[in-house]
Structure formats: structure tokens, C-alpha cells
Design an enzyme around this catalytic site. Structure first.
Site, PDB file in Angstrom:
ATOM      1  N   ASP A 102       7.493   4.577  -9.769  1.00 19.30           N
ATOM      2  CA  ASP A 102       7.566   5.576  -8.707  1.00 19.30           C
ATOM      3  C   ASP A 102       6.977   6.877  -9.242  1.00 19.30           C
ATOM      4  OD1 ASP A 102       8.110   6.901  -6.387  1.00 19.30           O
ATOM      5  OD2 ASP A 102      10.290   6.879  -6.598  1.00 19.30           O
TER       6      ASP A 102
ATOM      7  N   ASP B 207       2.503   5.785  -3.618  1.00 19.12           N
ATOM      8  CA  ASP B 207       3.018   6.276  -4.902  1.00 19.12           C
ATOM      9  C   ASP B 207       4.067   5.386  -5.540  1.00 19.12           C
ATOM     10  OD1 ASP B 207       4.845   6.823  -2.912  1.00 19.12           O
ATOM     11  OD2 ASP B 207       5.537   8.692  -3.805  1.00 19.12           O
ATOM     12  N   GLU B 208       4.256   4.185  -5.057  1.00 16.47           N
ATOM     13  CA  GLU B 208       5.230   3.311  -5.716  1.00 16.47           C
ATOM     14  C   GLU B 208       4.873   1.841  -5.510  1.00 16.47           C
ATOM     15  OE1 GLU B 208       9.250   2.951  -4.136  1.00 16.47           O
ATOM     16  OE2 GLU B 208       8.651   4.081  -2.356  1.00 16.47           O
TER      17      GLU B 208
END
Length: 358
Positions: A8, A102-103
Site C-alpha cells: 500500500d 496504489d495498492e
């Protein structure tokens, strides 16, 4: 035993803006539009001590931090950086499941570099991301997705946390129920009324009772409380819907205004359906009256919904099933999905009109 890593990125959008604009470093910033109805997409770590967080209305963020710096988003740039990050993931495994820009989850049980410890892989990935993008990431490691996801939040920012199989049940027992995957504010409030505040409390509730109160989600909560999550890391995630919505600067009151807005949303939806080559049969209308009250209505067609002429009459029908004439509207949205919900009306075309079936 599987080895799952959840990566993350730390305050991703805000961190990209601070990296690209040195004058923003060290300042409390939010990535958002400076408009009355805008919400925070990401808050920098300098802004968070003031109580500013994602999904917060921008007006509230200004009150909590009067000197907040508002930066308009640059999504094209975030996508570029995301592609760099995901290329690092694929150096170690092709079992990468993107969750957002983003993860992602990585299954490194059998990895390309034959590294035995998942924590060593996580350290290498974090270092490479830092070297290639100048950004930091946090990592969670465990034997399933549920625990790896929670673990990645434990030592943010720029941390690593591992939930070992032999310590998982103790870890879950101490975990606040709000931290469970799939437990939002409303569900948490409902659980609190049942006396459920931690994983230990949740584990004491029978499966039958959880299913009675929460339906199918009750089975998931029952399993999570026992450290069970058999979902695989899926490299390809089938798109389940395509949609668009508009939050109005000022509430829309009149029928004419609402229909015009709906028409323009349909035009945008048709473009997105074509761009994503998406085929769905169910149209979902979303209306938000204010910050607390919203509704959805859906209808299913035998035909694939692709064109304005197919969608417009269905959208108008759903609109007329609401109280749109009696209350001002803050947000209006439409989406096409493959999923048919229980209780949907089913429609087909008969001589140019809608014929509804049970």
C-alpha cells in the site's frame, strides 16, 4: 502455507504531488478540487494530525486545518507512477492482484527469485519502489489476503508488519471490529449494539446469528474472526460495472434541470461503456439528497446496454420511481453492471416501449 504480501503506497496522490513540487514538501496538503462539494482524495501525513482524511468534504478539511494547501489531482501522472510500481511487483511474481492505483496483493509463495522469506521480498520491493519513484510504501505479510491487508496499515508510513500463522488468532482477538475488512461505519455501529467491539467478541457469535443479522456477509465475518480467508490472489479482475456520476455545485431542484443533467450523464456513460468495451444488462441509478441520504434503483434489460437510445428510457423510468420532484438533488449517477440484484425489475422492448416482467 501461502505467502501473501499487501503493498500500500503511503498517501500516494499527495506524495506524488510533493515529490514533483518541492515547495509542497513538509506542508499539510490535500489532493482535491477547491469547490464546495469536493471531497479529499488523499491527505498528506502533515495534514492528518489535524484530523483531515480521505473522503472528507473539502469544506470540513479547511475548518480543521485553515492553512491547508489544496492541490488539484493529476491522474495521468498517478497512472504513470502506478505502472512503474506494478512493474516492480512483476519482477517477483505474476500473481499480482491490483486493488487500485496504489495498492495490490502479491502471492509470493512460489516467486521468480526463489526467495524463501516473504519479508525479504517485501523489503526488496519497498527499496526498489523508493529508488525508482522516490516514494515510500507500507507492506503487510501473512498467509491470506484478509490478514495481509490489515497488517499493511499497522506500521504506516513506510513500515512492514507480519502476522504469523501461529499468532493470527491472538492478533485477530485484539483487533477492533472497525479494522475488519468489509466492516464500515454502519456495520460497526450495528455490531456495537450487539456487544461486538473486537475480533474476540465477534468469534463468540454463532454463524447462524451472524447470517441472520448480516446475511451472506455474516459467513465472511465468521471466517475472518477465525483467520480464514481462502480467496486466491487473482491477477485478472473482471470489471463488474462502468459508471459515472456528478456532484452538483448547487442542488438541482427543477424537473427540467434534473432531466438535462441525467441526459448528459447518459452521454458520458455511453462513452465509457464503449471505451471499456463493457457489456452489461443492468442499469443502476444513484441519487444523493444530502450527505446522509441517498438511494439506488436498478432495472435489468434482456439486451446489452450500449447506446443512449437504450439507456435513456430506462434511466427516466428509474428516475420516476424516486422522489426526485419533491427534494433537491446533490448528486446524480448512473452505472451499467452485469450483476442483477434481488428485486430488480426486468424490462424488454415491446414495440418501442418497456414491458416489465417479474
Amino acid at each position: 502455507m501461502r505467502k501473501i504480501i499487501h503493498i500500500d503506497m503511503d498517501a500516494f496522490f499527495a506524495s506524488v504531488e510533493q515529490r514533483d513540487n518541492p515547495e509542497l514538501r513538509g506542508l499539510p496538503i490535500v489532493v482535491s478540487y477547491d469547490q464546495p462539494r469536493s471531497v479529499v482524495t488523499t491527505a498528506s501525513y502533515e495534514a492528518r494530525p489535524f484530523g483531515v482524511h480521505s473522503a472528507m468534504p473539502i469544506a470540513q478539511a479547511k475548518k480543521r486545518c485553515p492553512h491547508i494547501v489544496i492541490v488539484e489531482p493529476h491522474f495521468y501522472r498517478y497512472k504513470e507512477v502506478s505502472a512503474q510500481i506494478h512493474s516492480v511487483f512483476h519482477e517477483y511474481t505474476d500473481l499480482v492482484e491490483p486493488i487500485s492505483l496504489d495498492e495490490a496483493f502479491l502471492d509470493v509463495t512460489d516467486n521468480k527469485k526463489d526467495i524463501s522469506l516473504a519479508i525479504d521480498i517485501a523489503k526488496e520491493i519497498k527499496q526498489k519502489i523508493l529508488e525508482q519513484t522516490g516514494l515510500t510504501a507500507s507492506a503487510g505479510i501473512s498467509y491470506n489476503k484478509f490478514l495481509a491487508k490489515i497488517a499493511s496499515d499497522i506500521r504506516k508510513p513506510n513500515g512492514i508488519f507480519t502476522v504469523h500463522p501461529d499468532k493470527a488468532l491472538d492478533f485477530i482477538a485484539r483487533l477492533p471490529i472497525e479494522n475488519f475488512w468489509g466492516v464500515g461505519p454502519k456495520t460497526a455501529e450495528r455490531m456495537h449494539r450487539m456487544g461486538i467491539f473486537t475480533g474476540e467478541h465477534l468469534r463468540a457469535v454463532s454463524l447462524a446469528h451472524l447470517k441472520q443479522v448480516f446475511g451472506k456477509a455474516g459467513e465472511i465475518y465468521y471466517s475472518f474472526a477465525r483467520g480464514i480467508d481462502n480467496r486466491p490472489v487473482e491477477p485478472y479482475r473482471e470489471r463488474k460495472s462502468v459508471g459515472c456520476e456528478e456532484t452538483f455545485v448547487e442542488d438541482v431542484h427543477t424537473e427540467a434541470q434534473i432531466v438535462i443533467r441525467l441526459y448528459h450523464i447518459i452521454l458520458e456513460l455511453v462513452k465509457r461503456l464503449a471505451k471499456n468495451n463493457f457489456e452489461g444488462h443492468t442499469l443502476v441509478l444513484k441519487i444523493k439528497w444530502d450527505a446522509r441520504n441517498q438511494i439506488t434503483r436498478s432495472i435489468t434489460s434482456e439486451k446489452i446496454l450500449r447506446t443512449k437510445d437504450q439507456i435513456l428510457p430506462l434511466a427516466k423510468y428509474l428516475l420516476h420511481e424516486t422522489e426526485y420532484r419533491t427534494r433537491p438533488i446533490r448528486l446524480l449517477g448512473l452505472s451499467v453492471t452485469n450483476h442483477r440484484t434481488e428485486g430488480d425489475r426486468f424490462a424488454e422492448w415491446v414495440e418501442g416501449e418497456l414491458d416489465f416482467k417479474d
